[in-house]
Design a protein around this motif. Structure first.
Motif, PDB file in Angstrom:
ATOM      1  N   THR A 140       0.816  -1.214   0.000  1.00 37.69           N
ATOM      2  CA  THR A 140       0.000   0.000   0.000  1.00 37.69           C
ATOM      3  C   THR A 140       0.851   1.266   0.000  1.00 37.69           C
ATOM      4  O   THR A 140       0.573   2.208  -0.755  1.00 37.69           O
ATOM      5  N   GLN A 145      -1.686   5.865  -3.846  1.00 34.50           N
ATOM      6  CA  GLN A 145      -3.137   6.056  -3.759  1.00 34.50           C
ATOM      7  C   GLN A 145      -3.451   7.495  -3.332  1.00 34.50           C
ATOM      8  O   GLN A 145      -2.591   8.178  -2.785  1.00 34.50           O
ATOM      9  N   ASN A 382      -9.783   6.938   2.515  1.00 34.30           N
ATOM     10  CA  ASN A 382      -9.586   6.201   3.772  1.00 34.30           C
ATOM     11  C   ASN A 382     -10.820   5.476   4.306  1.00 34.30           C
ATOM     12  O   ASN A 382     -10.745   4.852   5.351  1.00 34.30           O
ATOM     13  N   ILE A 384     -12.864   2.328   4.286  1.00 33.72           N
ATOM     14  CA  ILE A 384     -12.708   0.954   3.787  1.00 33.72           C
ATOM     15  C   ILE A 384     -14.103   0.388   3.538  1.00 33.72           C
ATOM     16  O   ILE A 384     -14.892   0.228   4.463  1.00 33.72           O
ATOM     17  N   THR A 387     -13.701  -5.900   3.044  1.00 32.65           N
ATOM     18  CA  THR A 387     -12.429  -6.588   3.238  1.00 32.65           C
ATOM     19  C   THR A 387     -12.423  -7.852   2.402  1.00 32.65           C
ATOM     20  O   THR A 387     -13.457  -8.461   2.146  1.00 32.65           O
ATOM     21  N   ARG A 456      -1.013  -7.908   1.883  1.00 36.61           N
ATOM     22  CA  ARG A 456      -2.194  -7.490   2.633  1.00 36.61           C
ATOM     23  C   ARG A 456      -2.137  -5.959   2.686  1.00 36.61           C
ATOM     24  O   ARG A 456      -1.044  -5.397   2.629  1.00 36.61           O
ATOM     25  N   GLY A 457      -3.285  -5.342   2.792  1.00 28.55           N
ATOM     26  CA  GLY A 457      -3.270  -3.878   2.862  1.00 28.55           C
ATOM     27  C   GLY A 457      -4.426  -3.282   2.083  1.00 28.55           C
ATOM     28  O   GLY A 457      -5.328  -4.007   1.647  1.00 28.55           O
ATOM     29  N   ASP A 458      -4.399  -1.983   1.920  1.00 31.32           N
ATOM     30  CA  ASP A 458      -5.513  -1.277   1.275  1.00 31.32           C
ATOM     31  C   ASP A 458      -5.267  -1.075  -0.213  1.00 31.32           C
ATOM     32  O   ASP A 458      -4.191  -0.637  -0.618  1.00 31.32           O
ATOM     33  N   TYR A 459      -6.282  -1.379  -0.990  1.00 26.91           N
ATOM     34  CA  TYR A 459      -6.202  -1.234  -2.452  1.00 26.91           C
ATOM     35  C   TYR A 459      -7.482  -0.609  -2.978  1.00 26.91           C
ATOM     36  O   TYR A 459      -8.443  -0.390  -2.230  1.00 26.91           O
ATOM     37  N   THR A 476     -12.298   1.844  -1.825  1.00 25.69           N
ATOM     38  CA  THR A 476     -11.118   1.271  -1.164  1.00 25.69           C
ATOM     39  C   THR A 476     -11.522  -0.007  -0.428  1.00 25.69           C
ATOM     40  O   THR A 476     -12.565  -0.054   0.201  1.00 25.69           O
ATOM     41  N   PHE A 477     -10.692  -1.036  -0.544  1.00 25.63           N
ATOM     42  CA  PHE A 477     -10.930  -2.268   0.211  1.00 25.63           C
ATOM     43  C   PHE A 477      -9.635  -2.678   0.886  1.00 25.63           C
ATOM     44  O   PHE A 477      -8.559  -2.188   0.560  1.00 25.63           O
ATOM     45  N   SER A 478      -9.763  -3.600   1.818  1.00 22.74           N
ATOM     46  CA  SER A 478      -8.604  -4.018   2.582  1.00 22.74           C
ATOM     47  C   SER A 478      -8.415  -5.520   2.411  1.00 22.74           C
ATOM     48  O   SER A 478      -9.355  -6.287   2.586  1.00 22.74           O
TER      49      SER A 478
END
Ligand code: C2O
Ligand code: CU
Ligand code: CU
Length: 483
Positions: A140, A145, A382, A384, A387, A456-459, A476-478
């Motif tokens: 991330t 982003q 920001n 989310i 997931t 893993r992380g936010d995309y 945004t998803f995690s």
């Protein structure tokens, strides 16, 4: 010249036969060429030239190749050569002194898998920016982003190790609300990843491998590159208007990217008489396909790539035109040198690709609505929205409710297009293998298979029509560990 040829030229005032004398003569040569395949298409405005005024063409700009190790990319206003004249725009490293002088796109970054990329972005723009590496699998912090956007005069340091197969990816700005403007003004570049599997194929390389960034552009009254959220009315390839490329009678590899804000291109190769020439598709967004495919057309929406081989060996002294069949635009003229053809072969078997197994049920659905919403929501930095479990194959379904087409792009993983129903109703040859952007057209339902197994992380998932993206068609998803 034959009588028919003479008549056609005399007739050549309007749309049906808008052809220049020069390209017609070339076309006669071309018809004798061996590489011309496919059937005749009746395409209005398909021939070279506008009206009967011959067009002056300019050598296409091919950006210099740079390494990502210790690279500084400065995004700033620049005076760029757009082919025969200069215009102001925004460029990455636009002060380059490489002939023909400052131009867009930015330098082509090229590196092999395993390379540690250490890149500093410098913001010389009058507004915030951040650079995203479209198609690159990075964590991330390196993904560029919107929340990572930096203010004017600030810098952002990227440090990631390339950990993916060979492919042409690209870099472009990704600040919320300003991506369309910054891309429109010229900020984009190719990021080519190489690996041993691809290297062993002996594909055309060096001067025989050319990245082509295809887009539209709009100009203000003073002739400077302008931003118009809907896009522009002029085609531009590698920052050059009315470009040509001198080629040998040889095999060439072209790495084509649609870097337009909104426009979809229907790419084809035509001889001056409208005869369609075949090319060979070898790869797309996520790298090589399993096998090469002969084609006469590929449709590319913003963000998508096509890796193609063109065989100019039967066209000594002739020419071919890269066209957009949707508008009839001439994009790039290839002028073939009259020298002895250079031997080479196009491999049939290219790569091994794991076929993801589709879950029977759709895992999640995304409705791309109007000009700026996914599932009823606009993008908020920001927040989310959902997931996704790391390492699990999911089946995602895309549908549309108005304002299609929507080229759907996902960060953080490549995916496979599983099915398309409604609309065009099929998965096209250029949609096989690994993708990161897929075109969702009116009335279509597209299912993709995706597994996040890099980080893993936010995309992000978003529409790559930059007008829609800037309007909020982004979520945004995690990616999280499965407990
Ligand atoms: Cu090419 Cu999220 O972008
Ligand atoms: Cu991306
Ligand atoms: Cu859209």
């Amino acid at each position: 010249m034959t009588k028919v040829a003479q008549e056609e030229i005399e007739e050549g005032q309007g749309i049906k036969c808008s052809i220049t004398r020069r390209s017609f003569v070339k076309g006669t040569v071309l018809l004798a060429g061996a590489a011309v395949g496919g059937s005749l298409l009746n395409i209005p405005k398909a021939l070279a030239g506008r009206g009967n005024v011959p067009i002056t063409r300019y050598p296409i700009y091919v950006p210099p190749t740079v390494s990502p190790i210790g690279l500084t990319l400065r995004a700033a206003p620049a005076t760029v050569n757009v082919g025969g004249r200069t215009a102001s725009g925004w460029a990455y490293n636009g002060s380059s002194s490489v002939p023909p002088g400052p131009s867009v796109p930015g330098p082509t970054i090229r590196a092999s898998t395993g390379t540690r990329s250490i890149i500093t972005l410098v913001n010389g723009l009058p507004q915030e920016t951040i650079t995203h590496w479209h198609g690159m699998l990075v964590n991330t912090a390196n993904d560029g982003q919107p929340p990572q956007a930096i203010q004017p005069d600030k810098t952002y340091d990227y440090d990631f190790t390339i950990n993916q197969r060979a492919a042409m990816n690209w870099y472009h700005p990704h600040p919320h609300l300003h991506t369309g403007e910054q891309v429109a003004r010229g900020l984009a570049g190719a990021f080519i990843v190489t690996d041993n599997e691809e290297g062993a194929l002996g594909l055309p390389s060096g001067a025989y491998e050319v990245p082509l960034v295809v887009r539209d552009v709009s100009f203000d009254n003073a002739g400077n590159i302008d931003f118009n959220s809907g896009g522009g009315n002029n085609p531009m390839v590698n920052g050059t208007l009315n470009p040509y490329l001198d080629v040998d009678p040889a095999l060439y590899r072209f790495r084509v990217l649609t870097g337009a804000q909104n426009r979809i291109f229907g790419l084809a190769l035509l001889g001056a008489l409208g005869n369609v020439a075949q090319f060979t598709l070898i790869g797309n967004d996520g790298g090589l396909l399993v096998n090469s495919v002969p084609l006469t057309r590929v449709d590319l929406s913003p963000g998508e790539r096509a890796d193609i081989i063109i065989d100019f060996r039967g066209l000594r002294g002739g020419s071919l035109m890269l066209k957009d069949l949707r508008t009839g635009w001439d994009l790039l003229e290839f002028r073939v040198r009259d020298i002895t053809p250079i031997t080479g072969t196009i491999p049939t078997a290219l790569s091994t690709i794991e076929t993801l197994t589709a879950p029977v049920a759709v895992t999640r659905s995304f409705k791309f609505e109007g000009m700026g919403k996914i599932n009823g929501q606009e993008y908020v930095a920001n927040r989310i929205d959902f997931t996704v479990p790391f390492g699990v194959v999911e089946r995602w379904r895309f549908t549309t409710k108005g304002a299609a087409p929507h080229p759907v792009h996902i960060h953080g993983a490549s995916f496979q297009v599983f099915s398309r129903t409604g609309g065009r109703g099929m998965v096209f040859p250029w949609e096989r293998g690994w993708k990161d952007t897929v075109l969702l057209d009116d009335g279509e339902t597209v299912d993709i298979l995706i597994r996040f197994d890099a980080f893993r992380g936010d995309y992000l998932i978003h529409c790559h029509r930059l007008e829609h993206e800037d309007n909020g068609m982004m979520s945004t998803f995690s990616v999280v560990s499965v407990v």
